[in-house]
Write an enzyme that holds these catalytic residues in place. Structure first.
Site, PDB file in Angstrom:
ATOM      1  CG  HIS A 232     -15.079 -32.018 -24.543  1.00 42.55           C
ATOM      2  ND1 HIS A 232     -13.915 -31.327 -24.291  1.00 42.55           N
ATOM      3  CD2 HIS A 232     -15.425 -32.606 -23.371  1.00 42.55           C
ATOM      4  CE1 HIS A 232     -13.569 -31.501 -23.033  1.00 42.55           C
ATOM      5  NE2 HIS A 232     -14.466 -32.265 -22.442  1.00 42.55           N
TER       6      HIS A 232
ATOM      7  CD  GLU B 176     -25.090 -13.739  -2.667  1.00 34.20           C
ATOM      8  OE1 GLU B 176     -25.402 -14.858  -3.152  1.00 34.20           O
ATOM      9  OE2 GLU B 176     -25.712 -13.242  -1.687  1.00 34.20           O
TER      10      GLU B 176
ATOM     11  CG  HIS C  81     -18.821 -35.479 -22.654  1.00 32.31           C
ATOM     12  ND1 HIS C  81     -19.643 -34.391 -22.529  1.00 32.31           N
ATOM     13  CD2 HIS C  81     -17.692 -35.174 -21.958  1.00 32.31           C
ATOM     14  CE1 HIS C  81     -19.041 -33.470 -21.794  1.00 32.31           C
ATOM     15  NE2 HIS C  81     -17.857 -33.925 -21.423  1.00 32.31           N
TER      16      HIS C  81
HETATM   17  C1  LIG Z   1     -18.487 -25.814 -13.402  1.00 31.11           C
HETATM   18  C2  LIG Z   1     -18.009 -27.006 -14.159  1.00 31.11           C
HETATM   19  N1  LIG Z   1     -18.052 -28.205 -13.574  1.00 31.11           N
HETATM   20  C3  LIG Z   1     -17.599 -29.294 -14.211  1.00 31.11           C
HETATM   21  C4  LIG Z   1     -17.096 -29.196 -15.477  1.00 31.11           C
HETATM   22  C5  LIG Z   1     -16.529 -30.412 -16.177  1.00 31.11           C
HETATM   23  N2  LIG Z   1     -17.462 -30.824 -17.266  1.00 31.11           N
HETATM   24  C6  LIG Z   1     -17.226 -30.485 -18.543  1.00 31.11           C
HETATM   25  S1  LIG Z   1     -18.456 -30.999 -19.571  1.00 31.11           S
HETATM   26  C7  LIG Z   1     -19.298 -31.702 -18.304  1.00 31.11           C
HETATM   27  C8  LIG Z   1     -20.594 -32.403 -18.561  1.00 31.11           C
HETATM   28  C9  LIG Z   1     -21.505 -31.555 -19.326  1.00 31.11           C
HETATM   29  O1  LIG Z   1     -22.611 -32.234 -19.753  1.00 31.11           O
HETATM   30  P1  LIG Z   1     -23.484 -31.618 -20.915  1.00 31.11           P
HETATM   31  O2  LIG Z   1     -23.677 -30.188 -20.681  1.00 31.11           O
HETATM   32  O3  LIG Z   1     -24.683 -32.460 -21.040  1.00 31.11           O
HETATM   33  O4  LIG Z   1     -22.541 -31.731 -22.181  1.00 31.11           O
HETATM   34  P2  LIG Z   1     -22.559 -32.863 -23.312  1.00 31.11           P
HETATM   35  O5  LIG Z   1     -22.327 -34.167 -22.643  1.00 31.11           O
HETATM   36  O6  LIG Z   1     -23.884 -32.769 -23.937  1.00 31.11           O
HETATM   37  O7  LIG Z   1     -21.434 -32.459 -24.202  1.00 31.11           O
HETATM   38  C10 LIG Z   1     -18.621 -31.529 -17.104  1.00 31.11           C
HETATM   39  C11 LIG Z   1     -19.097 -32.043 -15.799  1.00 31.11           C
HETATM   40  C12 LIG Z   1     -17.066 -27.914 -16.050  1.00 31.11           C
HETATM   41  N3  LIG Z   1     -16.571 -27.701 -17.265  1.00 31.11           N
HETATM   42  N4  LIG Z   1     -17.557 -26.854 -15.385  1.00 31.11           N
END
Ligand SMILES: Cc1ncc(C[n+]2csc(CCOP(=O)(O)OP(=O)(O)O)c2C)c(N)n1
Length: 681
Positions: free
Chosen positions: A37, A430, A280
């Protein structure tokens, strides 16, 4: 403690290059791995330069210095951000490890993992939990500071005095756990917690307007946080001003945790992909990597950092100086307060007090001397009453069920906003509680435990899993462990929980049968240094079944022969509330001329770690076996085989008095007798 930066700002051109070094390391490592990422590290590069280069108190040569600032990358998918920072500032993370990003057994796994990479404070990736860990760390800092810091001869001897910084993105803030823990952090005024919100408007599915339109500043103001809104996350001067303001108010009497909301562009530096979700979580691709190099004016080859930038990033000299200043303060502290200094060091190392083993034997002897028909949740509280004076590092709590979980102990003090304590009402949170406990365990100095009903372990489950993955000593007190809780009905009655918790690698799940087994379970959970434990405890009273000090060592083996007979023809295996039922069945069988052995198996995980000789001695492979547990039956097949029988519940419970439920679901001594009889005929 000062709000001023530790190091002066580099000139603008150098600051930019230092940030670009992070960008390019992220770009090149993700490109090499063809996965990862790059977006978040590229977007947060200036924030990272300001915090890590100018403010963070850390010493790359000693990642375990007790009073270092803690840093948590809650948006753990941006792992290359922290790997770049650790490499650049001088931790033992050579560039070759960045080249091996995401490869087997590298020091740079896909998401940051504590215990693998020096300088990583917690394992992050499950969004929201890093933030919760940070809240737990900040809570530990505040409690330890209150407990240990002293003033003498006009000198403040603050041996605990550090900040907890956390980076987080939209994902962390969308997760419900962020509400749980940030609400509590506001209430508890954890003013040395400083969070940076990477407000780039992008998550995996695209622009977040379609699914995340909260007014984040207003939300955090409502929690009682200090909100610094609308900071340009690429303007290092603005970021620096915000950090100074956050640090300055942290020391005010009514200081609050701070959120610095930074507007950033995801993937900044990539001419064609910045600001889009394409950047991303995927490699940029050869052409875009080249375009990014060109647009940043970055001449270096992949993984090559110009020496002036490396030199500017090197935090080792000032880190060593900061630590030695602290060490000198600690030495003066030790001269004035030797006992406190020793206790502090012992606790930070996670060691138990010297008197532990001897006193524990007395605790066991006391229980054996006074057999009592009590619920194991009460037995747990009795154990806490006896053990807590020995372990001042205990930090208990409950998710609003203190009177039911009985997690409080004689003489415990309720922790509050302005009052030191060793028992916290976490509120109905929790998951937040479990993840905060992980943060406390990681911080060091506390041995956290917390309670809720076993059924709601599902709410905390991923944090329990993370404790196991991180090998942290955290203890979960799960009461009301089966249909035995009675009238509250199926929403509250656990069926699948104990079996499913048992399969989390590294978690020890204890379901003790009586006072002695409960005390041994506590002792084992406290003594183990390499992972979490969960205690499944009954609401209803249970007779004491183990009443011999010789049994203590056997209980410690997780499964043992509680009652035997010469030439037994079958084995009955039981746990918790069903052990006494197994004993009743044994008597009925004996009356019918069938001799059986009863094995109490309070912790299958510990039993499974015993050598085969012990396992076979307890459960002779040739004997038919019947297991009885008021839980889902499938788990027991590995012990009883296909020829054995399991008496349990493969459906949800019902609302009724416990006695009626046991009869209704056929969890009775008679059912055990029949299952055994069918197998020995
Ligand atoms: C609990 C959880 N759900 C889903 C994911 C999969 N996931 C990784 S990054 C992401 C999106 C995150 O968005 P953001 O925090 O805005 O990160 P950016 O795009 O700015 O790097 C998801 C859904 C995860 N790592 N953890």
């Amino acid at each position: 403690m000062t709000a001023a930066p530790m190091t002066p700002a580099p000139n603008a051109a150098l600051a930019r290059q230092m940030a670009d070094a992070i960008r390019m390391l992220a770009v090149d490592a993700v490109e090499q791995a063809k996965s990862g990422h790059p977006g978040a590290p590229m977007g947060m590069a200036e924030i990272a330069e300001v915090l890590w280069n100018r403010h963070l108190r850390h010493n790359p040569a000693d990642p375990h210095w007790p009073d270092r600032d803690r840093f948590v990358l809650s948006n753990g998918h941006g792992s290359m951000l922290i790997y770049a920072l650790l490499n650049l500032t001088g931790y033992k993370l050579p560039m070759d490890e960045l080249r091996r990003f995401r490869q087997l057994h590298s020091l740079t796994p896909g998401h940051p993992e504590v215990g693998i990479t020096p300088g990583v404070e917690t394992t992050t990736g499950p969004l929201g939990q890093g933030l919760a860990n940070a809240v737990g760390m900040a809570l530990s800092e505040k409690l330890l500071a209150t407990e240990f810091n002293r003033e003498t001869a006009g000198e403040k001897l603050a041996i605990v005095d550090h900040f907890t910084y956390v980076f987080m993105g939209d994902g962390c803030l969308m997760e419900g756990i962020s509400h749980e823990v940030c609400s509590l952090a506001g209430t508890l005024r954890l003013s040395k917690l400083i969070a940076f919100y990477d407000d780039n408007g992008i998550s995996i599915d695209g622009h977040v307007e379609g699914w995340f339109t909260d007014d984040t500043p207003a939300r955090f103001a409502a929690y009682g946080w200090n909100v610094i809104a609308a900071v340009d996350g690429h303007d290092t001067a603005a970021i620096d001003t915000a950090v100074r303001a956050a640090k300055a108010q942290a020391v005010l009497p009514d200081g609050k945790p701070t959120i610095i909301c930074c507007k950033t562009v995801i993937g900044k530096g990539s001419p064609n992909k910045a600001g889009t979700h394409d950047v991303h979580g995927a490699a940029l691709g050869t052409a875009e990597v080249a375009a990014t190099r060109a647009s940043l004016g970055w001449a270096g080859a992949p993984f090559e950092i110009p020496t002036e930038i490396t030199a500017a990033w090197d935090a080792r000299p000032r880190g060593a100086a900061m630590q030695s200043q602290w060490q000198a303060r600690f030495d003066r502290y030790r001269a004035h307060f030797p006992a406190e200094a020793q206790a502090f060091q012992r606790r930070m190392k996670g060691e138990l007090p010297e008197a532990w083993s001897d006193t524990l034997q007395a605790v066991f002897a006391g229980i054996i001397a006074k057999p009592d028909a009590i619920a194991t949740r009460k037995a747990s509280q009795n154990a806490l009453d006896a053990i807590a004076p020995l372990v001042p590092e205990f930090f208990g709590g409950s998710a609003d069920l203190t009177g039911s979980n009985l997690t409080n102990f004689k003489g415990c003090k309720i922790a509050g906003r302005d009052t030191w304590g060793n028992h916290l009402s976490y509120g109905v949170r929790e998951f937040g509680m479990a993840a905060m406990m992980n943060g406390m365990a990681l911080h060091g100095g506390h041995l956290p435990y917390g309670g809720t009903f076993l059924t709601f372990s599902d709410y905390s489950r991923n944090a329990i899993r993370m404790a196991a993955l991180m090998r942290q000593r955290v203890i979960h007190v799960f009461t009301h462990d089966s249909i035995g809780l009675g009238e509250d009905g199926p929403t509250h009655q656990s069926v699948e929980h104990v079996p499913s918790l048992r399969i989390i690698p590294g978690l020890d799940v204890w379901r003790p049968a009586d006072g002695l087994e409960t005390a041994v379970a506590w002792a084992h959970a406290i003594e183990r240094r390499d992972g979490p434990s969960a205690l499944a405890l009954s609401r209803q009273n249970l007779p004491q079944v183990a009443s011999d000090s010789a049994l203590v060592e056997q209980i410690r083996r997780g499964g043992y022969v509680l009652a035997d007979a010469p030439n037994p023809r079958a084995v009955i295996i039981a746990t918790g509330s069903e052990v006494s039922l197994a004993m009743a069945a044994r008597k009925l069988l004996a009356d019918a001329g069938i001799a059986v052995r009863v094995v109490s198996m309070p912790c299958t995980n510990v039993f499974d770690r015993q050598d085969m000789a012990w396992q076979d001695a307890v459960l002779p492979p040739a004997l038919p076996a019947v297991a009885v547990e008021a839980a889902h039956p499938d788990f027991w097949r590995k012990y009883v085989g296909r020829a054995g029988a399991v008496i349990g519940i493969a459906s949800f419970g019902e609302s009724a008095p416990a006695k009626d439920l046991y009869a209704h679901f056929g969890i009775t001594a008679e059912a055990v007798v029949k299952a055994v009889t069918d197998r020995v005929r």
